[in-house]
Design an enzyme around this catalytic site. Structure first.
Site, PDB file in Angstrom:
ATOM      1  N   GLU A   9       0.812  -1.310   0.001  1.00 19.46           N
ATOM      2  CA  GLU A   9       0.051   0.172  -0.111  1.00 19.46           C
ATOM      3  C   GLU A   9       0.911   1.195  -0.091  1.00 19.46           C
ATOM      4  O   GLU A   9       0.573   2.187  -0.650  1.00 19.46           O
ATOM      5  CB  GLU A   9      -0.831   0.018   1.198  1.00 19.46           C
ATOM      6  CG  GLU A   9      -2.270  -0.860   0.933  1.00 19.46           C
ATOM      7  CD  GLU A   9      -3.176  -0.763   2.261  1.00 19.46           C
ATOM      8  OE1 GLU A   9      -3.393   0.439   2.606  1.00 19.46           O
ATOM      9  OE2 GLU A   9      -3.496  -1.532   2.818  1.00 19.46           O
ATOM     10  N   ASP A  84      -2.452  -4.162   3.327  1.00 19.38           N
ATOM     11  CA  ASP A  84      -2.382  -4.332   4.885  1.00 19.38           C
ATOM     12  C   ASP A  84      -3.291  -5.437   5.201  1.00 19.38           C
ATOM     13  O   ASP A  84      -4.275  -5.819   4.652  1.00 19.38           O
ATOM     14  CB  ASP A  84      -2.823  -3.172   5.451  1.00 19.38           C
ATOM     15  CG  ASP A  84      -1.862  -1.697   5.316  1.00 19.38           C
ATOM     16  OD1 ASP A  84      -0.519  -2.325   5.212  1.00 19.38           O
ATOM     17  OD2 ASP A  84      -2.195  -0.733   5.701  1.00 19.38           O
ATOM     18  N   ASP A  86      -5.900  -6.227   7.000  1.00 14.44           N
ATOM     19  CA  ASP A  86      -7.304  -5.776   7.524  1.00 14.44           C
ATOM     20  C   ASP A  86      -8.483  -5.858   6.335  1.00 14.44           C
ATOM     21  O   ASP A  86      -7.961  -6.059   5.160  1.00 14.44           O
ATOM     22  CB  ASP A  86      -7.172  -4.620   8.394  1.00 14.44           C
ATOM     23  CG  ASP A  86      -6.716  -3.299   7.688  1.00 14.44           C
ATOM     24  OD1 ASP A  86      -6.769  -3.508   6.399  1.00 14.44           O
ATOM     25  OD2 ASP A  86      -6.354  -2.363   8.076  1.00 14.44           O
ATOM     26  N   GLU A  88      -9.814  -3.249   4.763  1.00 18.52           N
ATOM     27  CA  GLU A  88      -9.366  -2.446   4.081  1.00 18.52           C
ATOM     28  C   GLU A  88      -8.314  -2.720   3.013  1.00 18.52           C
ATOM     29  O   GLU A  88      -8.183  -2.487   1.772  1.00 18.52           O
ATOM     30  CB  GLU A  88      -9.008  -0.958   4.526  1.00 18.52           C
ATOM     31  CG  GLU A  88      -9.916  -0.285   5.384  1.00 18.52           C
ATOM     32  CD  GLU A  88     -11.149   0.220   4.154  1.00 18.52           C
ATOM     33  OE1 GLU A  88     -11.012   0.658   3.038  1.00 18.52           O
ATOM     34  OE2 GLU A  88     -12.292   0.259   4.743  1.00 18.52           O
ATOM     35  N   TYR A 297       1.644  -4.390  13.017  1.00 16.14           N
ATOM     36  CA  TYR A 297       0.643  -3.724  12.432  1.00 16.14           C
ATOM     37  C   TYR A 297      -0.126  -2.892  13.507  1.00 16.14           C
ATOM     38  O   TYR A 297      -0.572  -3.494  14.475  1.00 16.14           O
ATOM     39  CB  TYR A 297      -0.236  -4.451  11.598  1.00 16.14           C
ATOM     40  CG  TYR A 297      -1.342  -3.642  10.880  1.00 16.14           C
ATOM     41  CD1 TYR A 297      -0.634  -2.740   9.966  1.00 16.14           C
ATOM     42  CD2 TYR A 297      -2.704  -4.007  10.774  1.00 16.14           C
ATOM     43  CE1 TYR A 297      -1.666  -1.985   9.081  1.00 16.14           C
ATOM     44  CE2 TYR A 297      -3.452  -3.156   9.845  1.00 16.14           C
ATOM     45  CZ  TYR A 297      -3.021  -2.311   9.087  1.00 16.14           C
ATOM     46  OH  TYR A 297      -3.970  -1.657   8.156  1.00 16.14           O
ATOM     47  N   ARG A 299      -3.090  -1.490  13.412  1.00 17.54           N
ATOM     48  CA  ARG A 299      -4.524  -1.231  13.478  1.00 17.54           C
ATOM     49  C   ARG A 299      -5.130  -2.566  13.720  1.00 17.54           C
ATOM     50  O   ARG A 299      -5.150  -3.476  12.945  1.00 17.54           O
ATOM     51  CB  ARG A 299      -5.147  -0.806  11.891  1.00 17.54           C
ATOM     52  CG  ARG A 299      -4.802   0.610  11.753  1.00 17.54           C
ATOM     53  CD  ARG A 299      -5.207   1.111  10.518  1.00 17.54           C
ATOM     54  NE  ARG A 299      -4.947   2.533  10.066  1.00 17.54           N
ATOM     55  CZ  ARG A 299      -3.718   2.782   9.436  1.00 17.54           C
ATOM     56  NH1 ARG A 299      -3.049   1.750   8.869  1.00 17.54           N
ATOM     57  NH2 ARG A 299      -3.510   4.065   9.278  1.00 17.54           N
ATOM     58  N   HIS A 342      -5.039 -10.360  13.713  1.00 12.76           N
ATOM     59  CA  HIS A 342      -3.700 -10.261  13.845  1.00 12.76           C
ATOM     60  C   HIS A 342      -3.360  -9.983  15.210  1.00 12.76           C
ATOM     61  O   HIS A 342      -4.193  -9.844  16.178  1.00 12.76           O
ATOM     62  CB  HIS A 342      -2.946  -9.376  12.952  1.00 12.76           C
ATOM     63  CG  HIS A 342      -3.994  -8.262  12.433  1.00 12.76           C
ATOM     64  ND1 HIS A 342      -3.835  -7.027  13.146  1.00 12.76           N
ATOM     65  CD2 HIS A 342      -4.635  -7.686  11.450  1.00 12.76           C
ATOM     66  CE1 HIS A 342      -5.111  -6.326  12.606  1.00 12.76           C
ATOM     67  NE2 HIS A 342      -5.376  -6.828  11.358  1.00 12.76           N
TER      68      HIS A 342
END
Length: 690
Positions: A9, A84, A86, A88, A297, A299, A342
């Site tokens: 990303e 990433d 997640d 998104e 990560y 988030r 995660h």
């Protein structure tokens, strides 16, 4: 020539990963989302509501060059999608798959929770297919937000001149407004306490009045307090001494929301700044001989830790502090809307202590890394132990309590004490049934305190506890409320503006069925169920729309429209009143007879000087407004001859100087993205590669 392409990303992450992989790999960045919902179709939603909520996607205008580069680079290569870990990120991989025309049955999705060589190479060895349940969940959320955002925002603009509404944003505003109502309605009540001050063995300590004849006592007036004082002598009897031992458990590893809360309270970082710094620590920092992602990560809703990391940390604790400091591993089990895909936020290596890499970090990066490191290490250490003592002293049937505590084993506090306030309070050694004389006895006036206004930290905590939104979105929600001028942030507290209060009142009046805490939390649960393949997206969207559309139609018909405010002047073209109107670029004056009369008054721009002079040309500095970023900034009044813009504190790079002129280094926004340069750019043309 590389035969494999890895797409991530962010550009900085691509540079880090490219250093881990051999010449057979090319690593490029999508720079976030490459597509979004179109603004075409009925209502400009980009969604065919009548035929099963079918979305229409278009390439983002600012990503055309990125898409072109990715298409060219992917030809004839094996492509791995490493966005990433997640929802998104999964959605971005799905969009990349479609744009690059990749086979949806291929195992080309790789996921890693930390940007380290081992994590990346392990992910490449274990690719999987795209998780379409995760994609469906993200797509459903995006469509819900588009429907509410477009339709509600349009209604509010036309009726009450508010700029926007949102599924989670409006509930956050509701919380702030309701708290302000409680604050405004609160009436302080007077009360008194009585404290006796003692000294024994050169130790001062206080005891507070608690009971009269074994019943709890409350003193509402000064007269009541004085009556007690008059009944007391300086001589007290030590009625009882009670001691007990207890443990103080360490807190669990950080998740996104707790990191934002702790960074705010301990470091003074707002949520936006915290996430920006955490992103840099995650994506990779240049150390002596390598580029390494320092944290996992950032988030995440889970504080689970990887077994290998836990065992390595236990070994590190034993070697560094001793076996007696080794604790146990615990984490919060998944429930409600927790995503356990995660880990919690932790260092990628426990041996990478903050002090050992301090010289490679900016001041703010070091502070946040130190906090994350200490919290993770402490979470796996033994609880601290303390002895608590309660002494009851009697005087003419009045009981006074003195409380103290002493740490008997520091445990996890050995590494986390810096971030926790000290709670020790030593009491002298005393004997029951002996007398003690007070140095003084005083009455103290107090007033009950009402509810506190939300700070960033307390608002984030409330949103998390109510299961509203996602921790990764809290920062954006807060920034939107400020940007729309629904709230002011005064003395680190949220105060709703008149427009914010009006917006909340109208939404509560007409949309209370969907703009409320329970419905919003329920929606988050349903999105989770979609991500786990337990619920159909179409069912959620249909049920929502059947509830939302009648409310919208009722509001269109019955919400009172606030007329434009007259200026007191007449239109020079048709004689009607001139009024203040709100446009996309701010307020302007126009004819009230619009659209029959399209007259707009051209006003001289008001120049607001800052009182400073431009450091480049000496001209006065003025306040300006950027339509692109929808924010104010300070720039040179001699524009366009002089293009100097004063950087905000967030734009200044700490502890870095321009190699050419030794002035500060800042982050600027250019046509191709952000870049680092001298604060005097373009006068000093130094650009620092990052």
């Amino acid at each position: 020539m590389a035969s494999k392409l890895v797409i991530v990303e962010s550009p900085s992450k691509s540079k880090t990963i490219e250093k881990y992989l051999g010449s057979d790999y090319q690593v490029l960045s999508s720079k976030g989302h490459i597509r979004d919902l179109a603004t075409s179709g009925k209502g400009g939603l980009g969604i065919d509501v009548e035929n099963g909520f079918v979305p229409t996607y278009i390439d983002s205008k600012d990503k055309k060059d990125v898409i072109k580069e990715l298409k060219k680079a992917s030809k004839g290569k094996e492509v791995f999608l490493a966005t990433d870990p997640d929802r998104e990120g999964e959605a971005i991989s799905w969009h990349l798959m479609q744009v690059l025309e990749l086979d949806k049955d291929n195992k080309n999705r790789i996921v890693f929770n930390e940007v380290t060589k081992d994590a990346v190479t392990n992910a490449l060895e274990n690719p999987r297919q795209i998780d379409f349940d995760l994609v469906s969940s993200q797509e459903t959320r995006r469509m819900l937000d588009r429907i509410i955002g477009f339709k509600l925002s349009s209604l509010l603009k036309s009726k009450i001149k508010s700029q926007s509404a949102g599924r989670v944003q409006s509930v956050a505003l509701k919380l702030i407004c309701e708290r302000q109502k409680e604050i405004d309605a609160f009436i302080p009540e007077e009360y008194y306490t009585i404290e006796a001050l003692f000294n024994h063995d050169k130790i001062d300590f206080e005891a507070s009045l608690a009971k009269f004849k074994n019943k709890k006592i409350e003193l509402k007036t000064s007269e009541e307090a004085q009556e007690v004082l008059d009944a007391l002598s300086k001589d007290f009897l030590i009625k009882s001494i009670k001691e007990k031992s207890s443990s103080i458990k360490p807190k669990l590893a950080f998740i996104t929301s707790t990191l934002q809360q702790e960074a705010y309270s301990k470091l003074g970082f707002n949520s936006k700044k915290t996430m920006r710094i955490a992103q840099a620590l995650y994506e990779g920092i240049d150390l002596k001989d390598e580029t390494v992602g320092l944290i996992t990560y950032m988030r995440t809703d889970s504080n689970r830790l990887n077994d290998t990391f836990v065992q390595n940390t236990f070994s590190y604790i034993e070697e560094t502090y001793g076996k007696e400091y080794i604790g146990s591993y615990a984490f919060s089990k998944s429930k409600g809307n927790v995503q356990d895909a995660h880990e919690g936020i932790r260092p990628t290596s426990i041996t990478m202590s903050p002090d050992s890499i301090k010289k490679y970090l900016s001041a703010d990066q070091f502070k946040l890394y130190e906090l994350i490191y200490a919290r993770t290490l402490a979470s796996l250490m033994k609880p601290a132990k303390k002895n608590s003592t309660t002494i009851i002293l009697e005087n003419n049937n009045y009981d006074f309590n003195a409380n103290g505590s002493v740490l008997t084993f520091d445990g996890y506090k050995k590494v986390y004490e810096k971030f926790e306030s000290a709670s020790e309070k030593k009491l002298p050694v005393l004997q029951e049934n002996t007398n003690l004389q007070a140095k003084s006895i005083d009455k103290n006036q107090h007033f009950t305190k009402g509810p506190a206004a939300y700070t960033e930290s307390s608002l984030i905590k409330e949103l998390e506890e109510l299961k509203i939104g996602r921790p990764s979105t809290y920062s954006a929600i807060i920034e939107t409320l400020k940007l729309r001028k629904y709230v002011n942030y005064e003395e680190k507290k949220f105060i709703p503006t008149e427009q914010g209060i009006l917006t909340n009142e109208e939404l509560t009046k007409f949309f209370s069925e969907i703009i409320n805490v329970s419905y919003t939390a329920q929606m988050e649960e349903e999105l989770d169920e979609i991500s786990q393949g337990e619920l159909e997206s179409l069912k959620v969207l249909t049920e929502f729309y059947q509830k939302f559309e009648p409310l919208l139609e009722n509001a269109k018909e019955n919400m009172e429209k606030i007329p434009p405010k007259p200026t007191g002047e007449k239109c020079p073209e048709c004689g009607h009143d001139l009024v203040y109107r709100q446009g996309r670029y701010g307020e302007f004056i126009a004819c009230s007879n619009y659209p029959e009369c399209k007259y707009i008054k051209k006003e001289e721009k008001k120049v607001e000087y800052t009182g400073e002079n431009c450091p480049q040309c000496g001209s006065p500095m003025v306040k300006r407004y950027s339509a692109k970023t929808k924010s104010e900034f300070e720039g040179c009044s001699n524009f366009p001859k002089c293009r100097y813009i004063k950087p905000t504190p967030d734009e200044i790079v700490p502890d870095e100087k321009c190699p050419t002129c030794q002035k500060e280094v800042v982050i600027r926004q250019g046509r191709y993205g952000k870049f680092k340069c001298c604060i005097d750019y373009p006068k000093c043309k130094t650009i620092i590669k990052d």
